[in-house]
Design a protein around this motif. Structure first.
Motif, PDB file in Angstrom:
ATOM      1  N   GLN A   1       0.309 -14.508   1.211  1.00 51.60           N
ATOM      2  CA  GLN A   1       0.146 -13.740   2.430  1.00 51.60           C
ATOM      3  C   GLN A   1      -0.090 -12.276   2.086  1.00 51.60           C
ATOM      4  N   THR A   2      -0.504 -11.525   3.083  1.00 49.49           N
ATOM      5  CA  THR A   2      -0.671 -10.084   2.918  1.00 49.49           C
ATOM      6  C   THR A   2       0.493  -9.390   3.601  1.00 49.49           C
ATOM      7  N   GLY A   3       1.008  -8.355   2.970  1.00 45.90           N
ATOM      8  CA  GLY A   3       2.082  -7.556   3.543  1.00 45.90           C
ATOM      9  C   GLY A   3       1.799  -6.090   3.287  1.00 45.90           C
ATOM     10  N   TYR A   4       2.742  -5.244   3.658  1.00 43.10           N
ATOM     11  CA  TYR A   4       2.578  -3.808   3.479  1.00 43.10           C
ATOM     12  C   TYR A   4       3.864  -3.208   2.928  1.00 43.10           C
ATOM     13  N   ILE A   5       3.717  -2.392   1.912  1.00 41.14           N
ATOM     14  CA  ILE A   5       4.846  -1.632   1.400  1.00 41.14           C
ATOM     15  C   ILE A   5       4.946  -0.397   2.290  1.00 41.14           C
TER      16      ILE A   5
END
Length: 70
Positions: free
Chosen positions: A4-8
C-alpha cells in the motif's frame, strides 16, 4: 504480503543494521507488510531509500499518527 501507499507525516526512524538511528523523510512511502515486518520505500530527490522494521514498530508509528494510511 500486502502493499500500500502511505505518508510519513511525523518522526519515523529506523536502524540500518547495527548503525545509528536514521530518519525517514516526510512524504509518500510504499509499504509492504508481512506477518513479522514492514518495509518502507521512498524517494528523496535522486536518492531511493528503503527500511525494514518489525511490524509492531510500524503499527506503533501508525497509531501515533507519524505514518498516515489512506
Amino acid at each position: 504480503m500486502t502493499q500500500q501507499t502511505g505518508y510519513i507525516v511525523g518522526k519515523v526512524e529506523f536502524r540500518p543494521g547495527d548503525g545509528a538511528l536514521m530518519r525517514i523523510p516526510k512524504g509518500p512511502v510504499e509499504i509492504e507488510t508481512t506477518r513479522l515486518e514492514a518495509t518502507l520505500s521512498w524517494v528523496e530527490g535522486e536518492t531511493h531509500g528503503a527500511a525494514a522494521m518489525p511490524l509492531t514498530d510500524f503499527k506503533r508509528y501508525v497509531t501515533k499518527g507519524a505514518i498516515a494510511l489512506p
